[in-house]
Structure formats: C-alpha cells, structure tokens
Design a protein around this motif. Structure first.
Motif, PDB file in Angstrom:
ATOM      1  N   SER A 210      -3.918   5.354   4.302  1.00 36.40           N
ATOM      2  CA  SER A 210      -4.736   5.197   3.097  1.00 36.40           C
ATOM      3  C   SER A 210      -5.899   4.228   3.336  1.00 36.40           C
ATOM      4  N   GLU A 212      -8.728   5.029   4.182  1.00 37.68           N
ATOM      5  CA  GLU A 212      -9.966   5.750   3.865  1.00 37.68           C
ATOM      6  C   GLU A 212     -11.020   5.608   4.947  1.00 37.68           C
ATOM      7  N   PHE A 245     -16.951  -1.532  -0.557  1.00 37.00           N
ATOM      8  CA  PHE A 245     -17.200  -2.886  -1.024  1.00 37.00           C
ATOM      9  C   PHE A 245     -16.528  -3.877  -0.070  1.00 37.00           C
ATOM     10  N   PRO A 247     -14.692  -6.675  -0.036  1.00 36.74           N
ATOM     11  CA  PRO A 247     -13.264  -7.032  -0.028  1.00 36.74           C
ATOM     12  C   PRO A 247     -12.385  -5.853   0.380  1.00 36.74           C
ATOM     13  N   SER A 248     -12.805  -4.665  -0.017  1.00 34.41           N
ATOM     14  CA  SER A 248     -12.037  -3.468   0.314  1.00 34.41           C
ATOM     15  C   SER A 248     -12.104  -3.166   1.808  1.00 34.41           C
ATOM     16  N   ALA A 251      -9.788  -5.475   3.628  1.00 33.92           N
ATOM     17  CA  ALA A 251      -8.379  -5.116   3.449  1.00 33.92           C
ATOM     18  C   ALA A 251      -8.009  -3.871   4.246  1.00 33.92           C
ATOM     19  N   ARG A 252      -8.888  -2.888   4.225  1.00 36.51           N
ATOM     20  CA  ARG A 252      -8.562  -1.639   4.917  1.00 36.51           C
ATOM     21  C   ARG A 252      -8.608  -1.814   6.430  1.00 36.51           C
ATOM     22  N   MET A 255      -5.384  -3.227   7.402  1.00 40.58           N
ATOM     23  CA  MET A 255      -4.394  -2.149   7.382  1.00 40.58           C
ATOM     24  C   MET A 255      -4.441  -1.343   8.681  1.00 40.58           C
TER      25      MET A 255
ATOM     26  N   LYS B 229      -2.449   9.700  -0.471  1.00 43.89           N
ATOM     27  CA  LYS B 229      -2.511   9.114  -1.824  1.00 43.89           C
ATOM     28  C   LYS B 229      -3.073   7.707  -1.751  1.00 43.89           C
ATOM     29  N   ASP B 231      -3.435   3.775  -2.460  1.00 43.20           N
ATOM     30  CA  ASP B 231      -2.364   2.791  -2.633  1.00 43.20           C
ATOM     31  C   ASP B 231      -2.084   2.479  -4.099  1.00 43.20           C
ATOM     32  N   ASP B 295      -9.217   3.868  -8.114  1.00 39.73           N
ATOM     33  CA  ASP B 295      -8.092   4.011  -7.185  1.00 39.73           C
ATOM     34  C   ASP B 295      -8.511   3.575  -5.790  1.00 39.73           C
ATOM     35  N   GLY B 296      -7.530   3.208  -4.984  1.00 34.85           N
ATOM     36  CA  GLY B 296      -7.797   2.739  -3.628  1.00 34.85           C
ATOM     37  C   GLY B 296      -6.885   1.568  -3.307  1.00 34.85           C
ATOM     38  N   PRO B 297      -7.260   0.779  -2.284  1.00 35.00           N
ATOM     39  CA  PRO B 297      -6.453  -0.400  -1.960  1.00 35.00           C
ATOM     40  C   PRO B 297      -6.483  -1.381  -3.140  1.00 35.00           C
ATOM     41  N   VAL B 299      -6.886  -4.525  -3.473  1.00 36.77           N
ATOM     42  CA  VAL B 299      -8.008  -5.480  -3.524  1.00 36.77           C
ATOM     43  C   VAL B 299      -9.260  -4.818  -4.082  1.00 36.77           C
ATOM     44  N   GLU B 300      -9.501  -3.601  -3.649  1.00 36.20           N
ATOM     45  CA  GLU B 300     -10.700  -2.900  -4.118  1.00 36.20           C
ATOM     46  C   GLU B 300     -10.606  -2.625  -5.615  1.00 36.20           C
ATOM     47  N   HIS B 303     -11.147  -5.740  -7.591  1.00 38.28           N
ATOM     48  CA  HIS B 303     -12.560  -6.098  -7.512  1.00 38.28           C
ATOM     49  C   HIS B 303     -13.388  -5.258  -8.494  1.00 38.28           C
TER      50      HIS B 303
END
Ligand SMILES: Cc1cc2nc3c(=O)[nH]c(=O)nc-3n(C[C@H](O)[C@H](O)[C@H](O)COP(=O)(O)OP(=O)(O)OC[C@H]3O[C@@H](n4cnc5c(N)ncnc54)[C@H](O)[C@@H]3O)c2cc1C
Lengths: 401, 498
Positions: A210, A212, A245, A247-248, A251-252, A255, B229, B231, B295-297, B299-300, B303
C-alpha cells in the motif's frame, strides 16, 4: 511538394477536402518529432499543424484544459506547472532517442501517439486523460466527440479511438485533457545490484504494497551507467518512485524500506534528483543519441518480460532496461539487425503483448512491420475502421500498415 | 420517451420463431434456452422499469464457442440480438426487442485467474463487480470502480456501460481499470483486445468497446487491474448554508491539490429524506451536505483531514464532523448510500437522472432545476458526485397518477438539456440506452453522430446487435459509406504554405 500550414480548424478542413477531391494523400505533422517512428510516409503533400496553436480553455479548479492540436507540449506543461498541475500521464519526449533536439512535440501528437511515461503504471496514458476532441476525418468531415467534463459516457468514446492512431483515422484540430495536481514532492528508493529476476520480484512486492508506488523501473548494466549523468556507476539499480504530500512520502518510503530491507542495498534519491532520474527513464536516455542501432519498445505482463529477454539474449546481443514494473522493456539490438521475427516469436511465447520498432533506419522501417502485426480477425476489424474513417487513404497512408 | 419508437419488428423472424428456438437449443443445449412467456417475464426489463418488452427468446450460453455460434447463426439469419448482463442498466440498454434474441451472460460467472504479481484478475463477464473484490480481498486487494449496484451488476455490463462509482474521482472509471477483453463480433469472430500488458498495439479498440452499450460486440472475458487496499480511510461530513459555498469548498479542495477518494454532495431534500430513513445525524439546517473521504497511509489521511477542515471552515461551513472510527465513517456514508431507497420512501416512484456539468455551474443548474420543479409540479432531490460534476437528480412522481410519468420524463429531459447548455453532457455513467437516445442531437450534430455510427458499421454492419439503443436513427452503413469524389471538385485551398 506542398506543405499546408493551416492556422484555423476551417483551413484544416478545406485542406482535407481538397486532398480528398484530388485523392492526394497527406502526411500529418505536428512538430514531426516522432516522424522517425512508423513506416516512412511517402507522399507529396504535408499537413503541418504547427501553426494551429493556442490554449483555448484552462480551468484549474475544474481540472480541464483545451488546446488547438498544434500547441507545443512544452507550452502546455509550463502553463500547468505554473498552477501546480500536470498531465499526470507524463508524455515521453522521443526527441533524444531519435537523435533530435528535446522539448519538441505537439499536444495533438501526444494523443495521436498515445504517449505516456513511467507514471503510466499508476496514472494511465494519454488515452486515459483525453476528455474530448474536434477532428477532421479522411472523409473531409469535421466532427466532435466527448466533452469537457471528467465523467461522460454519451456515445462512443471516439477520443480514445484516436489515441494511438498516429493520424491515420482523422486529423485532430482541438483536444481537451483532464489535468491533475502535481505532487508536492517525490522520492525514489533505489535497490542496488539486483539481477533482472530479483528486480522483477522486488518491483512486484513494492507494487503490491500500500505504499502507492507510482513508477517502478529496473536498469541493469550497461543501461544504468547512462542514467542521471552516471550517478549509479555500473551496478544495476531498481527504482521505485513515491510521490505525494511530504508527510505521506516519508511514511510510504519507510514502509517500502522495511519491505525491501533484505532485497539489496538501498539508496534514497530526493526531489529534483528523483525528477531528473525519471525524466531519463521516460525519454529512454540509455539509448539516446545519434546512433542507428534499432530500438524496440515492448509491452508485456511484468512477470514475463525479463524471462523473454533472457531467452532472446541466448540468440542475439541486446541491451535492455525495464519500466512499468518490468512490463515495458526497451531493447537495443546490438548487431544492428532488428530481428523482428525472432523478438515477436519470443513475445508470443511468453504470454503475448506487443513490440514496436521505434528506432530504425528508413530502409528497415519500410521493409518491416514497425507496429505489432495483429491476428487476422483483429487486423480485419482495424482495417474496416480505417475504411470507415479514411476510405481513400489520404491520411498518413502506410504509416501503421 | 414514453412514446418510445423501437425498430420495427421483423415479421419474418417472428414467423420463424419455432425454428429459431429449435436451432438455438441445438447450439445451447439443456437449460440454455428459455422460451415460455412465464419464464421470459424475468427478463422483460432492466433497471429502467418503465419499459417492458418480452424478447423473441432468451439464450443463456455457457461457453465462448456457444456465444460465437449463436451470433454467427443470428448474423446469417439476420436475427437481432440484445446482450444482457445482470439487467441493472438504468438507461434501458438491456431492454429486449420483440424480434431479438436476448443473450444473457449470467452463466459466465467464473473468475478465471488471479495474478497478484501482475495485479490482474481475469474474469468471465457475468461475475459481479463486487465478486472480483471478494475474490482478492483476503490478500488485501480490491477492484476500484464501485457502482452502487456493485453487488448485482456484472463486470461485462460495467465494460459495456463504462460504469463509475464514488471512488472514480481518484481511481478512474471502468475504462481506466480494464486492461483487456475477449469479445465475439456479430459474425461470430472471437477477438482479444489487450491483456495483462498495457496499451494496444494498434487502434484503441478497447477504448471504443468500453461504454459501447452492447452495440459493438459481446464481451466474453475481462482482465482488470486490482489495487492494494489503502491502509486507512476517514471521512468528513460538512454542511453549508448554500450550495454555492459547498461548490466553492469542492473547488478549493481540488485547488489545494487534494484528490479525495470520494467527494459527494446532497441537497436539502436528499439530506432530509436520507436522515429520515437512516437517522445517522445528518444536519438538517443546511442546503448542501458534503461527504469528503480521504484514503491512504494514516499520516497522509491525518494531514489532509486538517487541510480539508480548514478549507471547509474558510468557506463558511455550519457543520464539520470528522469520523473518529470506522463505524462513524460508515455512518456518514449510510445516508448517502441509502439516498435512492430513502427517496423511494417519500415518493411512490422516482426517476434517476445522470447528467454531468462543469462543477462551477452547480448553483446555476440547481436554480434551474428548482424552476423546472415548479413548472412540472414535481419534487426533485439531488445527489451529486461533486468531485467530477456528475449529478443524479431524483425526480419524484406517482406512476398511478395519469400523466405524471410523462411529466417526470419531460422534466428529466429538460434537466439534461440544461446540463448540455452549461457545457456538460447527457450522461456521466448510466449510459444512453433507450432513455437518452432521442436527446443525443442536443449534444451532437448529424455529422458527429455519423462518425459514431461509422464505428458501429466497422463492428456490426448489419445493425443486428442491440439496435434501437444509443442512436436516435440508424443510418444504413451502405448509405453512410458511399463516397462521391470527383477530381477537381474542391479548389486548391488558399492556406499558408511553403
Ligand atoms: C440501484 C442501482 C444503482 C446503480 N448505481 C450505479 C453507479 O453508481 N454507477 C454506475 O455507473 N452505474 C450504476 N447503476 C447502473 C448499472 O448498474 C450499470 O450500468 C451496470 O454496469 C450494468 O451492469 P449489468 O450487468 O446489470 O448490465 P445490463 O443492465 O444487463 O446491461 C447494460 C448494457 O450492457 C450491455 N451488456 C451487458 N453485458 C454485456 C456483455 N457481456 N457484452 C456486451 N454487452 C453487454 C447490455 O446490452 C446493455 O446495453 C446502478 C443501477 C442500479 C439499479
């Protein structure tokens, strides 16, 4: 030889009607930046769309942009960038590969060639973003299809039908594309030193997570040495791009790093460096330059591609690198012989797909099927479609044949 | 549309019915042919129930070879064929014809392959949309396009209609998630387009097939992209005193570079009907209610929730709730998802429309709708895929009151005309079918329509597949194909040249 340079859709229409009446075929040219692709078109008259220019509508909040077909892609990309937006399908620039200047090409050519880049994997190709068109068919009829809204199923999607038709069904005079916000930032995670097979597994793992991941490419040696000014040296690099973005993205990336910690040595490439890296992958930098060794662009199921390349390598010398999770392979034939039949037999054997000869001498392009030959029933259907739209074959005759 | 004119039934075909039934039974033996009036009743309409027609005969093939032989047989004998999936079309795409074989694809209900490394599923066309997600959810994957009818509608029908759903803003329509199909042409030829690889090697026939409403070929296999899917998903429920403010909020969210997983709007009548029905605490003091799902991680999502909340407040929201649990997120959606049945409770009948408009025109279109509502004396409630401008006005009427159905249809047609007038289109996801067929000239002139029919001529020159749908009048292919070109007819054009 006459080169028509229409500046309005009406002039465009009268040129097509004249060509039809004279049965005088036209070569359709935007900037001609991709002229080196496909069967050479040998006709007396050229329809040059480079003066049919201008953005006619741009509403960032509605995610929509319309332009006349000859508008330079570079102009459109600059306009979008100024508003933090982009064409998400990341159209590639064929200039460098074909030994020409970069930065040329028109928005009509983008659609006609159904261009895309590394982000194709997640965001689709030109076909996935086209909302509407105005065009003139080979019958000399001006028509429209689609509209300017994102969601539309009113009638057949002729706009998609013209994507990838290389100007052989109709001449597009206006296009409307969906545009999208550009990512705030991006980072690429590189896994180093993987063999093709290991890289395929790593990319499948990443794409199935996930995180992405928006692009996944694998550069074995020697292709890797010609990317991004040689920053990778000569060790293979498997590249995974994460955009969004800030922060995303952080995080990813964490991961992905956890997921691939045992795959090989990892390296992060941030922001601008990441962008220029993917530009090189997009534009096929490893094979760019004034070089006439044939180059193929092959699309297959990602898990099959490297297996096919391995089999091919036992028969002939090829230099290869992969995009689209491994499903797109760029091949340079080192012997100078395109080996069309050999390659296509291997593609068929390994689950099918298609191989396009994107760089070759004019002689090879004239002698060989540049585009993937189709099975008889499908070829007949395509021929019937051509017959419906351009019965007198006045548009780019022979280009896709 | 109540006075809908369908192609005149071919009396010869009607007269030969017994022979045809026998011949088809030989091709599809066993339970594969349904011919009694009682049994055929189940198939006499689709989701547009105002129209009913018994078919000549119903055939339920099980193999591609059978589909091919049925079509070849019908082609040779000039018998019309109407393909059908699950029959949930809201535009009458699967409406039978008196002299046509109804080719029902529901027995093609197997998933053929699940391929995680390449992230694709290959399914037969009768598999339901949700069936694909069900098959892969254990591994954390799903199929993104999610029409509200996903529990019932078939993936083949989705391809034929290019169906959408609330997640299409971010993840695309059917067309963007289908990689390949196998189809049978009217002459029985089996053709494969695309596959597990990306893009076509020639013309984008897959692009033409998607959304072709069963007029070009019968889909017998579909290869789709599946996704992991996300997170997390969280939603905001935001109320505004005016639809203008709601619309501006949507524009500002997109302007901030945020593409939410879903972004839905409801107007006051829809909010009230939904709240009465499911009681999930929708605010009743607002004119526009927005559900924004991110939807997404995690943290995102956190935010972006903050960013969207700030935009909502800046636009004068009177309510702004953020889901704190999965239950609460589902509660926000419960009212929206139940909007149709909820409206069904406040009115004996309702008629669901499906125009798309440039989003900024929303206030103007809502205003126009209120005027039309007064003119026709019928209520209207609106649910709106706000991110992509796809409107679903629900017109309230009572079919038992003489003239109300006709009034509802006229009202609906006026709404769609208004959509086109402001730069929009007749249908965003439900298709043209028979319902909007006669409105096509509102959007396309004759030359535009001719080009579309030319596509039809390349695939089905005899106009035998699903005739009477999509096109207001079917021009004969021979007539369309004629070219009268004489040299020297057109003067050398006076165009800049070198
Ligand atoms: C309650 C409800 C909610 C809905 N919500 C949505 C929504 O959110 N979004 C949306 O987009 N739609 C929605 N719809 C409309 C409908 O569900 C879709 O259009 C769906 O894709 C139709 O699928 P089906 O299998 O029922 O097809 P059918 O109704 O059987 O047929 C639809 C059309 O497809 C053709 N067709 C079917 N199968 C094939 C095949 N195998 N090959 C060739 N042609 C074929 C038919 O000829 C017909 O023209 C909704 C419908 C209902 C009743």
């Amino acid at each position: 030889m006459t080169t028509f340079t229409p500046t309005t859709a009406a002039e465009m229409l009268s040129a097509a009607q004249w060509a039809l009446s004279e049965e005088a075929p036209l070569e359709i040219v935007g900037h001609g930046s991709k002229r080196g692709i496909g069967r050479p078109v040998q006709v007396e008259h050229v329809l040059d769309l480079s003066k049919l220019t201008g953005v006619t509508l741009y509403e960032p909040a509605e995610l929509v942009l319309s332009a006349k077909a000859g508008t330079p892609l570079a102009e459109i990309e600059a306009l979008l960038a100024g508003n933090g937006q982009q064409l998400a399908f990341e159209p590639m620039d064929y200039g460098p590969l074909l030994g020409e200047a970069p930065g040329r090409g028109t928005i009509g050519g983008v659609l006609a060639a159904n261009l895309s880049g590394p982000r194709r994997l997640k965001a689709g190709a030109a076909r996935d973003h086209i909302l509407g068109i105005h065009a003139v068919s080979g019958r000399g009829e001006a028509f429209k299809s689609g509209g300017r809204v994102v969601k539309n199923v009113t009638g057949y999607d002729l706009s998609k039908g013209l994507a990838g038709s290389w100007g052989t069904l109709a001449v597009v005079t206006d296009v409307t594309f969906k545009v999208l916000p550009a990512a705030e930032t991006e980072t690429t995670l590189a896994v180093r030193g993987l063999y093709d097979e290991q890289a395929a597994a790593a990319m499948a793992l990443a794409m199935g997570s996930s995180a992405e991941v928006s692009s996944a490419a694998h550069l074995p040696y020697p292709a890797v040495a010609r990317i991004n000014g040689g920053r990778f040296g000569s060790d293979a690099a498997t590249l995974l791009r994460v955009e969004g973005f800030a922060p995303s993205v952080t995080a990813r990336l964490a991961m992905l790093t956890a997921l691939l910690k045992n795959a090989g040595p990892l390296e992060e490439i941030a922001a601008e460096a990441s962008k220029s890296l993917w530009r090189d992958v997009r534009d096929c930098a490893p094979f760019a330059g004034a070089d006439d060794r044939p180059v193929w662009r092959v699309s297959m199921a990602p898990s099959e591609c490297h297996v096919m390349v391995m089999a091919l390598r036992r028969q002939t010398a090829v230099d290869a690198f992969y995009d689209w999770q491994g499903g797109l392979v760029w091949l340079r034939m080192e012997s100078g012989d395109p080996e069309a039949e050999l390659l296509r037999a291997f593609v068929r054997k390994h689950g099918g797909g298609h191989a396009t000869l994107v760089r070759a001498s004019a002689a090879d392009r004239a002698a060989l099927p540049v585009f993937q030959p189709q099975p008889p029933a499908l070829a007949a259907l395509s021929a019937r479609l051509k017959e419906q739209f351009d019965p007198k074959a006045i548009l780019n005759p022979g280009r896709m044949a | 549309m109540s006075g809908l004119a369908m192609p005149k039934a071919d009396s010869e075909t009607l007269a030969r019915r017994a022979t045809i039934v026998a011949d088809l039974s030989a091709i599809v033996p066993g339970e594969g042919v349904v011919e009694t009036v009682n049994e055929m009743r189940a198939f006499e309409s689709d989701g547009l129930t105002a129209y009913r027609q018994l078919p000549l005969v119903v055939v339920l093939p099980e193999t591609v070879a059978q589909v091919s032989r049925v079509l070849k047989y019908c082609n040779e004998h000039k018998i019309r064929v109407v393909p059908r999936g699950s029959g949930t079309s809201l535009s009458g795409g699967a409406l039978p014809l008196e002299d046509a074989v109804l080719l029902v694809m529901s027995r093609f209900n197997h998933i053929l392959s699940i391929d995680y490394p390449n992230r694709v599923v290959v399914a037969q066309p009768g598999v339901t949309n949700l069936g694909i997600t069900r098959a892969v959810e254990e591994e954390g994957f799903y199929y993104a396009p999610d029409p509200s009818s996903q529990i019932a509608c078939s993936i083949g029908g989705n391809v034929a209609e290019n169906s959408g759903g609330v997640h299409c803003l971010k993840y695309g329509l059917t067309a963007n998630n289908v990689l390949g199909i196998e189809m049978v042409l009217m002459d029985g030829e089996v053709v494969r387009l695309g596959g597990r690889h990306l893009d076509a090697e020639g013309y984008d026939l897959l692009g033409l097939m998607t959304g072709s409403e069963g007029l070009l070929g019968v889909v017998t296999e579909v290869t789709v992209r599946i996704l992991k899917k996300p997170d997390t998903a969280r939603a905001l429920l935001i109320g505004f005193p005016t639809s203008e403010q709601g619309g501006q909020c949507v524009a500002d969210i997109i302007g901030a570079g945020i593409i939410p997983g879903g972004m839905e709007m409801m107007d006051a009548p829809a909010i009230r009907a939904a709240e009465d029905f499911v009681q999930v605490g929708y605010p009743l003091d607002c004119e526009a209610l927005l559900i924004v799902e991110l939807d997404g991680p995690a943290v995102e999502v956190d935010h972006l929730i903050g960013a969207v909340e700030a935009i909502a407040i800046r636009n004068g929201s009177t309510t702004c709730r953020i889901s704190q649990s999965e239950d609460e997120r589902l509660a926000f959606w419960a009212g929206r998802k139940a909007a149709f049945p909820a409206v069904g409770r406040i009115s004996p009948d309702y008629y669901c429309m499906d125009g798309t408009i440039p989003r900024k025109e929303l206030p103007r279109v809502l205003h126009g709708m209120r005027e039309l509502s007064e003119k026709y004396g019928l209520g209207v409630a609106n649910v709106f895929h706000a991110g992509d401008g796809n409107l679903h006005p629900l017109i309230l009427y009572d079919a038992n009151k003489p003239g109300e159905l006709e009034a509802a249809e006229a009202f609906g047609a006026d709404i769609l005309r208004l959509c086109v007038e402001v730069g929009g289109v007749l249908t965003g996801e439900h298709g043209v079918g028979v319902e909007k067929r006669d409105l096509m000239p509102e959007m396309f002139n004759e030359t535009d329509l001719d080009q579309q029919i030319r596509v039809k001529c390349a695939f089905d020159p005899g106009h035998l597949l699903n005739p009477g749908k999509v096109f207001p009048q079917l021009r004969r292919c021979a007539e369309l194909g004629r070219m009268h070109v004489h040299r020297g007819q057109v003067a050398f054009p006076d165009i800049p040249r070198f």
